[in-house]
Design a protein around this motif. Sequence first.
Motif, PDB file in Angstrom:
ATOM      1  N   ALA A   6     -29.993  15.269 -22.392  1.00 17.16           N
ATOM      2  CA  ALA A   6     -29.173  14.182 -21.851  1.00 17.16           C
ATOM      3  C   ALA A   6     -29.650  13.867 -20.444  1.00 17.16           C
ATOM      4  N   PHE A   7     -29.852  12.588 -20.185  1.00 14.96           N
ATOM      5  CA  PHE A   7     -30.219  12.099 -18.862  1.00 14.96           C
ATOM      6  C   PHE A   7     -28.958  11.497 -18.252  1.00 14.96           C
ATOM      7  N   VAL A   8     -28.553  12.014 -17.089  1.00 16.07           N
ATOM      8  CA  VAL A   8     -27.282  11.615 -16.500  1.00 16.07           C
ATOM      9  C   VAL A   8     -27.482  11.060 -15.096  1.00 16.07           C
ATOM     10  N   CYS A   9     -26.790   9.968 -14.831  1.00 20.46           N
ATOM     11  CA  CYS A   9     -26.810   9.322 -13.520  1.00 20.46           C
ATOM     12  C   CYS A   9     -25.390   8.829 -13.228  1.00 20.46           C
ATOM     13  N   ILE A  10     -25.231   8.030 -12.211  1.00 18.69           N
ATOM     14  CA  ILE A  10     -23.893   7.538 -11.872  1.00 18.69           C
ATOM     15  C   ILE A  10     -23.439   6.467 -12.858  1.00 18.69           C
ATOM     16  N   HIS A  11     -24.231   5.398 -12.985  1.00 18.83           N
ATOM     17  CA  HIS A  11     -23.806   4.260 -13.805  1.00 18.83           C
ATOM     18  C   HIS A  11     -24.487   4.154 -15.160  1.00 18.83           C
ATOM     19  N   ASN A  12     -25.503   4.977 -15.425  1.00 15.60           N
ATOM     20  CA  ASN A  12     -26.252   4.873 -16.681  1.00 15.60           C
ATOM     21  C   ASN A  12     -26.730   3.438 -16.894  1.00 15.60           C
ATOM     22  N   SER A  13     -27.285   2.861 -15.821  1.00 19.32           N
ATOM     23  CA  SER A  13     -27.682   1.456 -15.891  1.00 19.32           C
ATOM     24  C   SER A  13     -29.150   1.217 -15.567  1.00 19.32           C
ATOM     25  N   CYS A  14     -29.894   2.277 -15.200  1.00 15.75           N
ATOM     26  CA  CYS A  14     -31.290   2.062 -14.822  1.00 15.75           C
ATOM     27  C   CYS A  14     -32.148   3.287 -15.138  1.00 15.75           C
ATOM     28  N   ARG A  15     -32.196   4.258 -14.216  1.00 15.57           N
ATOM     29  CA  ARG A  15     -33.101   5.405 -14.365  1.00 15.57           C
ATOM     30  C   ARG A  15     -32.831   6.219 -15.622  1.00 15.57           C
ATOM     31  N   SER A  16     -31.567   6.551 -15.867  1.00 18.50           N
ATOM     32  CA  SER A  16     -31.256   7.363 -17.051  1.00 18.50           C
ATOM     33  C   SER A  16     -31.526   6.594 -18.337  1.00 18.50           C
ATOM     34  N   VAL A  44     -26.894  -2.693 -18.403  1.00 16.36           N
ATOM     35  CA  VAL A  44     -28.140  -2.059 -18.007  1.00 16.36           C
ATOM     36  C   VAL A  44     -28.835  -3.071 -17.099  1.00 16.36           C
ATOM     37  N   LYS A  45     -29.396  -2.599 -16.002  1.00 15.30           N
ATOM     38  CA  LYS A  45     -30.015  -3.488 -15.019  1.00 15.30           C
ATOM     39  C   LYS A  45     -31.138  -4.295 -15.684  1.00 15.30           C
ATOM     40  N   GLY A  47     -33.732  -5.625 -14.480  1.00 14.65           N
ATOM     41  CA  GLY A  47     -35.068  -5.197 -14.039  1.00 14.65           C
ATOM     42  C   GLY A  47     -35.577  -4.011 -14.833  1.00 14.65           C
ATOM     43  N   ALA A  48     -34.691  -3.096 -15.193  1.00 12.65           N
ATOM     44  CA  ALA A  48     -35.087  -1.937 -16.001  1.00 12.65           C
ATOM     45  C   ALA A  48     -35.507  -2.388 -17.393  1.00 12.65           C
ATOM     46  N   VAL A  49     -34.723  -3.289 -17.975  1.00 18.21           N
ATOM     47  CA  VAL A  49     -35.053  -3.810 -19.311  1.00 18.21           C
ATOM     48  C   VAL A  49     -36.403  -4.525 -19.271  1.00 18.21           C
ATOM     49  N   GLU A  50     -36.620  -5.324 -18.229  1.00 16.93           N
ATOM     50  CA  GLU A  50     -37.863  -6.106 -18.099  1.00 16.93           C
ATOM     51  C   GLU A  50     -39.091  -5.211 -17.997  1.00 16.93           C
ATOM     52  N   VAL A  51     -39.040  -4.187 -17.125  1.00 15.47           N
ATOM     53  CA  VAL A  51     -40.247  -3.368 -16.939  1.00 15.47           C
ATOM     54  C   VAL A  51     -40.517  -2.460 -18.133  1.00 15.47           C
ATOM     55  N   MET A  52     -39.492  -2.082 -18.855  1.00 18.94           N
ATOM     56  CA  MET A  52     -39.737  -1.287 -20.062  1.00 18.94           C
ATOM     57  C   MET A  52     -40.333  -2.163 -21.162  1.00 18.94           C
ATOM     58  N   LYS A  53     -39.915  -3.416 -21.215  1.00 21.78           N
ATOM     59  CA  LYS A  53     -40.492  -4.346 -22.195  1.00 21.78           C
ATOM     60  C   LYS A  53     -41.984  -4.537 -21.924  1.00 21.78           C
ATOM     61  N   GLU A 100     -35.485   7.862  -6.710  1.00 22.47           N
ATOM     62  CA  GLU A 100     -34.815   6.784  -5.980  1.00 22.47           C
ATOM     63  C   GLU A 100     -34.373   5.703  -6.962  1.00 22.47           C
ATOM     64  N   ASP A 101     -33.225   5.111  -6.684  1.00 16.69           N
ATOM     65  CA  ASP A 101     -32.713   4.017  -7.515  1.00 16.69           C
ATOM     66  C   ASP A 101     -33.357   2.713  -7.062  1.00 16.69           C
ATOM     67  N   PRO A 102     -34.103   2.036  -7.953  1.00 21.23           N
ATOM     68  CA  PRO A 102     -34.758   0.785  -7.562  1.00 21.23           C
ATOM     69  C   PRO A 102     -33.824  -0.431  -7.576  1.00 21.23           C
ATOM     70  N   SER A 103     -32.600  -0.249  -8.022  1.00 21.80           N
ATOM     71  CA  SER A 103     -31.660  -1.367  -8.149  1.00 21.80           C
ATOM     72  C   SER A 103     -31.510  -2.111  -6.824  1.00 21.80           C
ATOM     73  N   GLY A 104     -31.527  -3.430  -6.926  1.00 18.56           N
ATOM     74  CA  GLY A 104     -31.379  -4.270  -5.744  1.00 18.56           C
ATOM     75  C   GLY A 104     -32.680  -4.549  -5.029  1.00 18.56           C
ATOM     76  N   GLY A 105     -33.752  -3.902  -5.456  1.00 19.48           N
ATOM     77  CA  GLY A 105     -35.048  -4.099  -4.816  1.00 19.48           C
ATOM     78  C   GLY A 105     -35.968  -4.954  -5.679  1.00 19.48           C
ATOM     79  N   PRO A 106     -37.206  -5.102  -5.238  1.00 16.53           N
ATOM     80  CA  PRO A 106     -38.176  -5.906  -5.994  1.00 16.53           C
ATOM     81  C   PRO A 106     -38.545  -5.253  -7.330  1.00 16.53           C
ATOM     82  N   ILE A 107     -39.066  -6.052  -8.221  1.00 11.96           N
ATOM     83  CA  ILE A 107     -39.431  -5.583  -9.560  1.00 11.96           C
ATOM     84  C   ILE A 107     -40.464  -4.460  -9.485  1.00 11.96           C
ATOM     85  N   GLU A 108     -41.304  -4.466  -8.464  1.00 10.82           N
ATOM     86  CA  GLU A 108     -42.318  -3.420  -8.331  1.00 10.82           C
ATOM     87  C   GLU A 108     -41.676  -2.045  -8.207  1.00 10.82           C
TER      88      GLU A 108
END
Length: 133
Positions: A6-16, A44-45, A47-53, A100-108
């Motif tokens: 199980a991968f656990v984070c605060i919001h389960n919206s990006c890294r996990s 789910v953020k 940006g996370a969906v986009e870079v995984m695609k 680090e949580d990339p949320s709110g930053g650039p796609i890179e």
Amino acid sequence: MKKTVAFVCIHNSCRSQMAEAWAKHLGKDILEVYSAGTESYHEVKPGAVEVMKEVGLDMSDHYPKLLSDIPEEVDILITMGCGVVCPYWPNQHQEDWGLEDPSGGPIEGFRTTRDLIKEKVEDLVQRVTAGEL
């Protein structure tokens, strides 16, 4: 028999979520994979969906889950470096990946995080395959 992870984070919206997708792809023969958050979140953020695609992994059907949505005990618990103490969740092995949580930053930033997570999941799969976990 597959190991549960199980991968656990605060919001389960990006890294996990990215870790869940990588682990399901790279460890499909040896891992039963879950992800969850300690607090609810609405999506789910994008940006996370986009870079995984970009690497051929579709997370468009992923949604944030809470700890109550995953098994009550797992073999391996991975926290993502959320800066909070996760509640105790029964496990055989636990580690924190300190990402680090990339949320709110650039796609890179999302791409960098995606690639770091891939490396960590590849290492996890290797350790499970070798019987170290």
